[in-house]
Design a protein around this motif. Structure first.
Motif, PDB file in Angstrom:
ATOM      1  N   THR A 120      52.834   0.000 -22.120  1.00  0.00           N
ATOM      2  CA  THR A 120      51.359   0.585 -22.380  1.00  0.00           C
ATOM      3  C   THR A 120      51.641   1.762 -23.223  1.00  0.00           C
ATOM      4  OG1 THR A 120      51.713   2.093 -20.497  1.00  0.00           O
ATOM      5  CG2 THR A 120      50.678   0.124 -19.819  1.00  0.00           C
ATOM      6  N   SER A 121      50.672   2.062 -24.052  1.00  0.00           N
ATOM      7  CA  SER A 121      50.636   3.419 -24.675  1.00  0.00           C
ATOM      8  C   SER A 121      49.255   4.007 -24.456  1.00  0.00           C
ATOM      9  CB  SER A 121      50.557   2.705 -26.186  1.00  0.00           C
ATOM     10  OG  SER A 121      49.207   2.367 -26.700  1.00  0.00           O
ATOM     11  N   PRO A 122      49.096   5.209 -24.899  1.00  0.00           N
ATOM     12  CA  PRO A 122      47.949   6.180 -24.693  1.00  0.00           C
ATOM     13  C   PRO A 122      46.728   5.481 -25.256  1.00  0.00           C
ATOM     14  CG  PRO A 122      49.758   7.425 -25.273  1.00  0.00           C
ATOM     15  CD  PRO A 122      50.318   6.080 -25.464  1.00  0.00           C
ATOM     16  N   ASN A 123      47.128   4.638 -26.401  1.00  0.00           N
ATOM     17  CA  ASN A 123      46.060   4.179 -27.297  1.00  0.00           C
ATOM     18  C   ASN A 123      45.286   2.740 -26.706  1.00  0.00           C
ATOM     19  OD1 ASN A 123      46.234   6.311 -28.964  1.00  0.00           O
ATOM     20  ND2 ASN A 123      47.992   5.363 -30.269  1.00  0.00           N
ATOM     21  N   ASP A 124      45.637   2.481 -25.505  1.00  0.00           N
ATOM     22  CA  ASP A 124      45.396   1.135 -25.124  1.00  0.00           C
ATOM     23  C   ASP A 124      43.867   1.318 -24.355  1.00  0.00           C
ATOM     24  OD1 ASP A 124      47.487  -0.222 -25.812  1.00  0.00           O
ATOM     25  OD2 ASP A 124      48.523  -0.236 -23.823  1.00  0.00           O
ATOM     26  N   HIS A 134      41.398  10.361 -14.339  1.00  0.00           N
ATOM     27  CA  HIS A 134      42.476  10.111 -13.098  1.00  0.00           C
ATOM     28  C   HIS A 134      42.713   8.599 -12.761  1.00  0.00           C
ATOM     29  CE1 HIS A 134      44.121  14.148 -13.037  1.00  0.00           C
ATOM     30  NE2 HIS A 134      42.772  14.483 -13.207  1.00  0.00           N
ATOM     31  N   ARG A 135      41.565   7.757 -12.885  1.00  0.00           N
ATOM     32  CA  ARG A 135      41.517   6.618 -12.406  1.00  0.00           C
ATOM     33  C   ARG A 135      42.412   5.903 -13.654  1.00  0.00           C
ATOM     34  NH1 ARG A 135      36.340   4.684 -13.380  1.00  0.00           N
ATOM     35  NH2 ARG A 135      35.780   6.317 -11.836  1.00  0.00           N
ATOM     36  N   LYS A 136      42.130   6.319 -14.820  1.00  0.00           N
ATOM     37  CA  LYS A 136      42.702   5.432 -16.126  1.00  0.00           C
ATOM     38  C   LYS A 136      44.378   5.747 -16.090  1.00  0.00           C
ATOM     39  CE  LYS A 136      42.045   5.010 -21.120  1.00  0.00           C
ATOM     40  NZ  LYS A 136      41.110   5.425 -22.127  1.00  0.00           N
ATOM     41  N   SER A 137      44.451   7.232 -15.760  1.00  0.00           N
ATOM     42  CA  SER A 137      45.921   7.193 -15.921  1.00  0.00           C
ATOM     43  C   SER A 137      46.922   6.831 -14.631  1.00  0.00           C
ATOM     44  CB  SER A 137      46.283   8.727 -15.924  1.00  0.00           C
ATOM     45  OG  SER A 137      45.843   9.597 -14.600  1.00  0.00           O
ATOM     46  N   ASN A 138      46.151   6.608 -13.371  1.00  0.00           N
ATOM     47  CA  ASN A 138      46.736   6.081 -12.331  1.00  0.00           C
ATOM     48  C   ASN A 138      46.975   4.425 -12.528  1.00  0.00           C
ATOM     49  OD1 ASN A 138      46.864   8.229 -10.833  1.00  0.00           O
ATOM     50  ND2 ASN A 138      45.157   7.948  -9.683  1.00  0.00           N
ATOM     51  N   PHE A 139      45.943   4.044 -13.168  1.00  0.00           N
ATOM     52  CA  PHE A 139      46.000   2.428 -13.547  1.00  0.00           C
ATOM     53  C   PHE A 139      47.262   2.049 -14.652  1.00  0.00           C
ATOM     54  CE2 PHE A 139      44.698  -1.377 -16.097  1.00  0.00           C
ATOM     55  CZ  PHE A 139      44.954  -2.248 -15.073  1.00  0.00           C
ATOM     56  N   ALA A 140      47.350   3.126 -15.643  1.00  0.00           N
ATOM     57  CA  ALA A 140      48.251   2.969 -16.521  1.00  0.00           C
ATOM     58  C   ALA A 140      49.922   3.056 -15.768  1.00  0.00           C
ATOM     59  CB  ALA A 140      48.117   3.971 -17.762  1.00  0.00           C
ATOM     60  N   ALA A 141      49.888   4.034 -15.030  1.00  0.00           N
ATOM     61  CA  ALA A 141      51.134   4.240 -14.304  1.00  0.00           C
ATOM     62  C   ALA A 141      51.460   3.076 -13.385  1.00  0.00           C
ATOM     63  CB  ALA A 141      51.130   5.590 -13.445  1.00  0.00           C
ATOM     64  N   SER A 142      50.593   2.602 -13.016  1.00  0.00           N
ATOM     65  CA  SER A 142      50.964   1.419 -11.947  1.00  0.00           C
ATOM     66  C   SER A 142      51.268   0.112 -12.976  1.00  0.00           C
ATOM     67  CB  SER A 142      49.708   1.024 -11.217  1.00  0.00           C
ATOM     68  OG  SER A 142      48.571   0.422 -11.878  1.00  0.00           O
ATOM     69  N   LEU A 143      50.603  -0.101 -14.026  1.00  0.00           N
ATOM     70  CA  LEU A 143      51.241  -1.098 -15.159  1.00  0.00           C
ATOM     71  C   LEU A 143      52.643  -0.754 -15.415  1.00  0.00           C
ATOM     72  CD1 LEU A 143      47.994  -1.571 -17.285  1.00  0.00           C
ATOM     73  CD2 LEU A 143      49.070  -3.100 -15.602  1.00  0.00           C
TER      74      LEU A 143
END
Length: 55
Positions: A32-36, A16-25
């Protein structure tokens, strides 16, 4: 309710930390892409890079 193990809790929060960071970017306009999934350098590698810059 079943008790979660410490490892399961760590995995849940990491995900969830990773998905929240991706969302903030994305909110800030970055693409962003899921493969980053870039690994950070080790501490030793980072220190060597800084030492080369200072020299």
């Amino acid at each position: 309710m079943e008790k979660l193990s410490f490892q399961a809790k760590k995995a849940y929060f990491a995900k969830h930390r990773k998905s929240n960071f991706a969302a903030s970017l994305r909110l800030e306009g970055f693409t962003t892409s899921p493969n980053d999934d870039h690994k950070l350098p080790t501490r030793e590698a980072a220190l060597m890079a800084v030492r080369q810059i200072k020299a």
